[in-house]
Structure formats: C-alpha cells, structure tokens
Design a protein around this motif. Structure first.
Motif, mmCIF file in Angstrom:
data_model
loop_
_atom_site.group_PDB
_atom_site.id
_atom_site.type_symbol
_atom_site.label_atom_id
_atom_site.label_comp_id
_atom_site.label_asym_id
_atom_site.label_seq_id
_atom_site.Cartn_x
_atom_site.Cartn_y
_atom_site.Cartn_z
ATOM 1 N N LEU A 1 32.310 -25.050 5.770
ATOM 2 C CA LEU A 1 32.860 -23.993 4.919
ATOM 3 C C LEU A 1 31.964 -23.688 3.723
ATOM 4 O O LEU A 1 31.767 -22.530 3.366
ATOM 5 C CB LEU A 1 34.249 -24.381 4.424
ATOM 6 N N PHE A 2 31.396 -24.708 3.098
ATOM 7 C CA PHE A 2 30.538 -24.505 1.934
ATOM 8 C C PHE A 2 29.292 -23.700 2.307
ATOM 9 O O PHE A 2 28.891 -22.794 1.579
ATOM 10 C CB PHE A 2 30.146 -25.847 1.310
ATOM 11 N N LEU A 3 28.690 -24.029 3.448
ATOM 12 C CA LEU A 3 27.503 -23.291 3.897
ATOM 13 C C LEU A 3 27.841 -21.857 4.267
ATOM 14 O O LEU A 3 27.088 -20.936 3.949
ATOM 15 C CB LEU A 3 26.866 -24.002 5.097
ATOM 16 N N LEU A 4 28.956 -21.670 4.916
ATOM 17 C CA LEU A 4 29.361 -20.317 5.305
ATOM 18 C C LEU A 4 29.632 -19.456 4.074
ATOM 19 O O LEU A 4 29.186 -18.304 4.014
ATOM 20 C CB LEU A 4 30.597 -20.370 6.202
ATOM 21 N N GLN A 5 30.342 -20.008 3.118
ATOM 22 C CA GLN A 5 30.649 -19.237 1.908
ATOM 23 C C GLN A 5 29.375 -18.925 1.126
ATOM 24 O O GLN A 5 29.207 -17.816 0.624
ATOM 25 C CB GLN A 5 31.653 -19.980 1.031
ATOM 26 N N ALA A 6 28.472 -19.893 1.034
ATOM 27 C CA ALA A 6 27.208 -19.660 0.324
ATOM 28 C C ALA A 6 26.392 -18.572 1.018
ATOM 29 O O ALA A 6 25.804 -17.712 0.352
ATOM 30 C CB ALA A 6 26.409 -20.956 0.223
ATOM 31 N N THR A 7 26.363 -18.581 2.332
ATOM 32 C CA THR A 7 25.638 -17.559 3.092
ATOM 33 C C THR A 7 26.258 -16.192 2.862
ATOM 34 O O THR A 7 25.550 -15.202 2.632
ATOM 35 C CB THR A 7 25.625 -17.906 4.593
ATOM 36 N N LEU A 8 27.585 -16.123 2.901
ATOM 37 C CA LEU A 8 28.274 -14.855 2.658
ATOM 38 C C LEU A 8 27.988 -14.351 1.244
ATOM 39 O O LEU A 8 27.700 -13.168 1.056
ATOM 40 C CB LEU A 8 29.774 -15.018 2.885
ATOM 41 N N ASP A 9 28.033 -15.239 0.269
ATOM 42 C CA ASP A 9 27.746 -14.849 -1.118
ATOM 43 C C ASP A 9 26.328 -14.286 -1.252
ATOM 44 O O ASP A 9 26.110 -13.274 -1.912
ATOM 45 C CB ASP A 9 27.933 -16.028 -2.067
ATOM 46 N N GLU A 10 25.361 -14.938 -0.601
ATOM 47 C CA GLU A 10 23.975 -14.457 -0.627
ATOM 48 C C GLU A 10 23.855 -13.087 0.007
ATOM 49 O O GLU A 10 23.148 -12.214 -0.520
ATOM 50 C CB GLU A 10 23.042 -15.441 0.081
ATOM 51 N N LYS A 11 24.504 -12.893 1.131
ATOM 52 C CA LYS A 11 24.443 -11.581 1.816
ATOM 53 C C LYS A 11 25.039 -10.491 0.942
ATOM 54 O O LYS A 11 24.537 -9.371 0.905
ATOM 55 C CB LYS A 11 25.166 -11.659 3.164
ATOM 56 N N ARG A 12 26.106 -10.807 0.236
ATOM 57 C CA ARG A 12 26.753 -9.818 -0.626
ATOM 58 C C ARG A 12 25.892 -9.458 -1.831
ATOM 59 O O ARG A 12 25.962 -8.346 -2.325
ATOM 60 C CB ARG A 12 28.106 -10.330 -1.083
ATOM 61 N N ARG A 13 25.085 -10.411 -2.311
ATOM 62 C CA ARG A 13 24.208 -10.155 -3.456
ATOM 63 C C ARG A 13 22.912 -9.472 -3.069
ATOM 64 O O ARG A 13 22.239 -8.886 -3.917
ATOM 65 C CB ARG A 13 23.872 -11.478 -4.172
ATOM 66 N N ALA A 14 22.547 -9.562 -1.797
ATOM 67 C CA ALA A 14 21.263 -8.977 -1.355
ATOM 68 C C ALA A 14 21.316 -7.455 -1.480
ATOM 69 O O ALA A 14 22.364 -6.834 -1.236
ATOM 70 C CB ALA A 14 20.974 -9.371 0.083
ATOM 71 N N PRO A 15 20.174 -6.850 -1.837
ATOM 72 C CA PRO A 15 20.132 -5.379 -1.979
ATOM 73 C C PRO A 15 20.277 -4.665 -0.644
ATOM 74 O O PRO A 15 20.024 -5.101 0.380
ATOM 75 C CB PRO A 15 18.771 -5.108 -2.593
#
Length: 136
Positions: A122-136
């Motif tokens: 769950l921690f890795l999935l959430q971190a990946t989702l957060d990164e994708k949302r911040r990406a331009p």
C-alpha cells in the motif's frame, strides 16, 4: 502486475487476472489456459481447469509453463470484471493492449486485504500515485 506496469517499484511472483464470465470469453480463456498448460497448483493430481471451473465465481490458482497465474472470477466480496471496467485503464505492453486496474482502485482493493505483503505494498502504491499526480 498492474502496479508495476504503472510505475510502482514492486515485484510479484504471480499474475492475477479477473476475467469476464461471458461464454465467448470463457472459450477464449480456456484456449489460452490449454496453450499455457495450466494446472491447479494445489492439486497433486495436476488437475486441468475446464469450462465449468471458469463459470464458477471462485479463484483458480494455477501453475502454467511460464509461472503462477491466479484466475479470478471475482475479487473482494463479489466484484466482477464488468464491475471493474470503469476503474481500469488500457496500456500497451510489447505491442499488446492490456487492461489493468487503475492505481486508485488497486489501492482500494489492497487496503481491504490483511496479508502483510498486501499491507506493505500500500505504501508503494500510494507513493507511486502521488508521484504521478505531481508529474507535469
């Protein structure tokens, strides 16, 4: 696999698929499982799945000539392939279009599970989702 294809730094020992139980799809899945030489991995008789198995709602935990494959008619309580379609995305993998669960939905599914490996993911999935949302 859905997580890895969407950029999450995870490894998996098997592939899980949720499939449509339409008659046409059961026939296609049966042909694919035959080609993969699939057998139930928990059955010492090396029982081969058949169309009756695929019509049922249970999980089919298989061993194929390429590795482990979990063939799931439903996930959670009774969520079917059709129920998951709005929460999926199509990706191209080696020239083939593959439908996978979105990271958001995968997080929801994993959050309901209690196995330590699912909780840790769950921690890795959430971190990946957060990164994708911040990406331009």
């Amino acid at each position: 696999m859905a997580a890895a294809l969407q950029g999450a730094p995870v490894n998996t020992l098997d592939i899980d698929i949720v499939y449509s139980r339409s008659e046409q799809n059961i026939a296609r899945l049966m042909a694919a499982l035959t080609e993969l030489e699939a057998v139930f991995r928990t059955d010492p008789r090396r029982l081969v799945p058949n169309e009756s198995h695929l019509r049922s709602t249970g999980h089919k935990l298989l061993q194929t000539k390429h590795g482990l494959l979990d063939v799931l008619a439903t996930i959670e309580e009774s969520t079917s392939y059709d129920d998951l379609l709005p929460d999926s995305t199509v990706l191209e993998v080696a020239g083939v279009l593959v439908r996978v669960l979105s990271l958001e939905r995968l997080i929801e599914v994993k959050a309901k599970l209690t196995r330590p490996k699912d909780r840790a993911m769950l921690f890795l999935l959430q971190a990946t989702l957060d990164e994708k949302r911040r990406a331009p």
